[in-house]
Design an enzyme around this catalytic site. Structure first.
Site, PDB file in Angstrom:
ATOM      1  N   ARG A  40       0.778  -1.065  -0.116  1.00 47.57           N
ATOM      2  CA  ARG A  40      -0.046   0.114   0.016  1.00 47.57           C
ATOM      3  C   ARG A  40       0.900   1.401   0.040  1.00 47.57           C
ATOM      4  O   ARG A  40       0.346   2.308   0.469  1.00 47.57           O
ATOM      5  CB  ARG A  40      -0.945   0.111   1.293  1.00 47.57           C
ATOM      6  CG  ARG A  40      -1.984  -1.121   1.037  1.00 47.57           C
ATOM      7  CD  ARG A  40      -3.098  -1.093   2.200  1.00 47.57           C
ATOM      8  NE  ARG A  40      -4.027  -2.099   1.941  1.00 47.57           N
ATOM      9  CZ  ARG A  40      -4.930  -2.332   2.944  1.00 47.57           C
ATOM     10  NH1 ARG A  40      -4.712  -1.786   4.416  1.00 47.57           N
ATOM     11  NH2 ARG A  40      -5.795  -3.162   2.893  1.00 47.57           N
ATOM     12  N   ARG A  44      -2.510   6.170  -0.107  1.00 52.69           N
ATOM     13  CA  ARG A  44      -2.829   6.137   1.223  1.00 52.69           C
ATOM     14  C   ARG A  44      -2.305   7.405   1.777  1.00 52.69           C
ATOM     15  O   ARG A  44      -3.085   8.242   2.184  1.00 52.69           O
ATOM     16  CB  ARG A  44      -2.148   4.862   1.893  1.00 52.69           C
ATOM     17  CG  ARG A  44      -2.467   3.669   1.317  1.00 52.69           C
ATOM     18  CD  ARG A  44      -4.104   3.135   1.637  1.00 52.69           C
ATOM     19  NE  ARG A  44      -4.024   2.733   3.086  1.00 52.69           N
ATOM     20  CZ  ARG A  44      -5.099   1.927   3.751  1.00 52.69           C
ATOM     21  NH1 ARG A  44      -5.802   1.499   2.793  1.00 52.69           N
ATOM     22  NH2 ARG A  44      -4.979   1.741   4.731  1.00 52.69           N
ATOM     23  N   ARG A  53      -6.042  11.993  -6.601  1.00 56.99           N
ATOM     24  CA  ARG A  53      -7.116  11.232  -6.476  1.00 56.99           C
ATOM     25  C   ARG A  53      -8.336  12.023  -6.054  1.00 56.99           C
ATOM     26  O   ARG A  53      -9.609  11.645  -6.113  1.00 56.99           O
ATOM     27  CB  ARG A  53      -7.005  10.219  -5.539  1.00 56.99           C
ATOM     28  CG  ARG A  53      -6.481   8.958  -5.763  1.00 56.99           C
ATOM     29  CD  ARG A  53      -7.604   8.046  -6.381  1.00 56.99           C
ATOM     30  NE  ARG A  53      -9.038   7.963  -5.878  1.00 56.99           N
ATOM     31  CZ  ARG A  53      -9.193   7.340  -4.931  1.00 56.99           C
ATOM     32  NH1 ARG A  53      -8.334   6.501  -4.351  1.00 56.99           N
ATOM     33  NH2 ARG A  53     -10.594   7.517  -4.457  1.00 56.99           N
ATOM     34  N   ASP A  89      -6.920  -2.386  -7.304  1.00 55.59           N
ATOM     35  CA  ASP A  89      -7.794  -2.832  -6.210  1.00 55.59           C
ATOM     36  C   ASP A  89      -7.948  -4.515  -6.564  1.00 55.59           C
ATOM     37  O   ASP A  89      -8.307  -4.941  -7.744  1.00 55.59           O
ATOM     38  CB  ASP A  89      -8.892  -2.113  -6.167  1.00 55.59           C
ATOM     39  CG  ASP A  89      -9.636  -2.385  -4.524  1.00 55.59           C
ATOM     40  OD1 ASP A  89      -9.314  -1.779  -3.703  1.00 55.59           O
ATOM     41  OD2 ASP A  89     -10.137  -3.379  -4.747  1.00 55.59           O
ATOM     42  N   TYR A 164     -15.795 -11.594  -0.320  1.00 50.27           N
ATOM     43  CA  TYR A 164     -16.420 -10.296  -0.733  1.00 50.27           C
ATOM     44  C   TYR A 164     -17.421 -10.769  -1.204  1.00 50.27           C
ATOM     45  O   TYR A 164     -18.686 -10.082  -1.142  1.00 50.27           O
ATOM     46  CB  TYR A 164     -15.442  -9.495  -1.370  1.00 50.27           C
ATOM     47  CG  TYR A 164     -14.501  -8.666  -0.619  1.00 50.27           C
ATOM     48  CD1 TYR A 164     -14.750  -7.507   0.422  1.00 50.27           C
ATOM     49  CD2 TYR A 164     -13.167  -8.790  -0.688  1.00 50.27           C
ATOM     50  CE1 TYR A 164     -13.812  -6.937   1.111  1.00 50.27           C
ATOM     51  CE2 TYR A 164     -12.082  -7.988   0.248  1.00 50.27           C
ATOM     52  CZ  TYR A 164     -12.505  -7.069   1.184  1.00 50.27           C
ATOM     53  OH  TYR A 164     -11.706  -6.399   1.634  1.00 50.27           O
TER      54      TYR A 164
END
Length: 359
Positions: A40, A44, A53, A89, A164
């Site tokens: 990551r 972040r 972003r 992702d 998920y």
């Protein structure tokens, strides 16, 4: 004029990153210092990431090659890490095959219509390269820009993706997932088999576009007992590793709270097993067994402590790795960079690891 060495038969040609410190360590070859990168690291905590972003939903950002390139490069420029991790992702390939998924801030991936029955499985079609032209373009742009710095490809493992899809989003107890695993094993087996194809295709796209290594994230496998993992999860993960083995790129396997599974995760086909901070590297080496590299394993929370504490803890990791042989170790955090982490602390840590581990 020097020439790029030829690759072994069946493998792709060796690129500019072949002799990088990261890839040499991954192959258990001598290195001038221990390589370091952070899970990551792309995004972040970086202010430059937040800026690019701004106003762009996560999945949209993952499908824009210009943004993927910029975000992936940001930590390489700032921290001088030894490898870039592809910004994406784990649910991107699910989106590409038509699953209605959204990443909600403060929650994570949310599936509009969870998969719970055999009939639901028909919505999981195979992933084809034409489904993701933006991935091929983004990797190509990155490899051209990175030069001798390797790019690590990225994908979620079948179990984590299945959790998920079955739960409909993040879960702490995985009750629906385990209910299917135990109560409808045929449905479960087909679900993770289909996900193994999707994940393998996603990694192949990245490798064929130029990624030098791959990491399979089984983020939630730590919710499983060893027997559950061996019986219901390991075969699907092994299919993924087997599918990319002919490319000859290093394969890394990582999960959170997987201390009891480390040996099995190595047996699934990884060349390098990621270790979180809960298991010391010497014990991890015993569990994983000979012939495998280790990646890790500084507790991310240590980065919030004063610099001298960070350096002391990092040195402990390096000393543990050196006691095991050293070169087959890649320094990393025991999990990902946290959003509130000071980027300068990461930059200092990279410099310290390079200096403290100099051979």
């Amino acid at each position: 004029m020097s020439e790029t060495p030829a690759a072994p038969s069946g493998q792709r040609p060796r690129g500019a990153a072949y002799d990088s410190v990261f890839l040499r360590a991954a192959r258990n070859e001598p290195v001038p210092h221990t390589p370091v990168w952070f899970m990551r690291q792309a995004g972040r905590s970086l202010p430059e990431y937040l800026k690019v972003r701004e106003g762009v939903p996560m999945l949209d950002a993952c499908m824009r090659p210009d943004l993927v390139k910029e975000i992936t490069l940001q930590p390489v420029r700032r921290h001088k890490v030894d490898a870039a991790i592809f910004f994406s992702d784990i649910v991107v390939p699910l989106k590409a095959v038509g699953i209605d998924v959204e990443i909600k801030g403060g929650v994570g991936p949310v599936i509009a219509d969870p998969i719970r029955t055999a009939a639901d499985l028909q919505r999981l079609r195979p992933l084809e390269p034409d489904d993701m032209p933006y991935i091929t373009e983004a990797v190509g742009l990155l490899v051209a820009e990175l030069g001798a710095t390797p790019l690590i490809g990225f994908a979620g493992a079948p179990f984590t993706l299945a959790s998920y899809l079955v739960e409909g989003g993040p879960s702490k107890s995985y009750e629906n997932t385990k209910a299917m695993m135990y109560g409808a094993p045929e449905v479960w087996a087909e679900l993770v088999d289909r996900l193994a194809q999707i994940t393998s295709a996603f990694l192949k796209i990245q490798i064929e576009a130029g990624a030098s290594a791959v990491q399979l994230f089984d983020s939630w496998a730590g919710a499983l007992a060893p027997d559950e993992y061996r019986r219901s999860v390991m075969p699907a993960s092994a299919k993924v590793f087997d599918a990319v083995e002919p490319y000859g790129v290093p394969r890394i396997h990582f999960g959170v709270n997987t201390g009891e599974l480390l040996g099995l995760m190595g047996q699934a086909g990884a060349d390098i097993v990621g270790v979180d901070w809960r298991v010391p590297l010497d014990e991890a080496a015993n569990r994983v067994g000979p012939g495998k590299g280790l990646q890790g394993n500084l507790d991310p929370a240590v980065l919030y402590a004063p610099t001298h504490v960070v350096e002391t803890k990092a040195r402990e990791v390096l000393h543990a790795a050196q006691a095991l042989g050293g070169s087959h170790h890649i320094f990393n955090l025991g999990h990902g960079v946290m959003p509130t982490m000071d980027p300068d602390a990461l930059t200092r840590l990279v410099a310290f690891v390079h200096e403290a581990s100099a051979r």
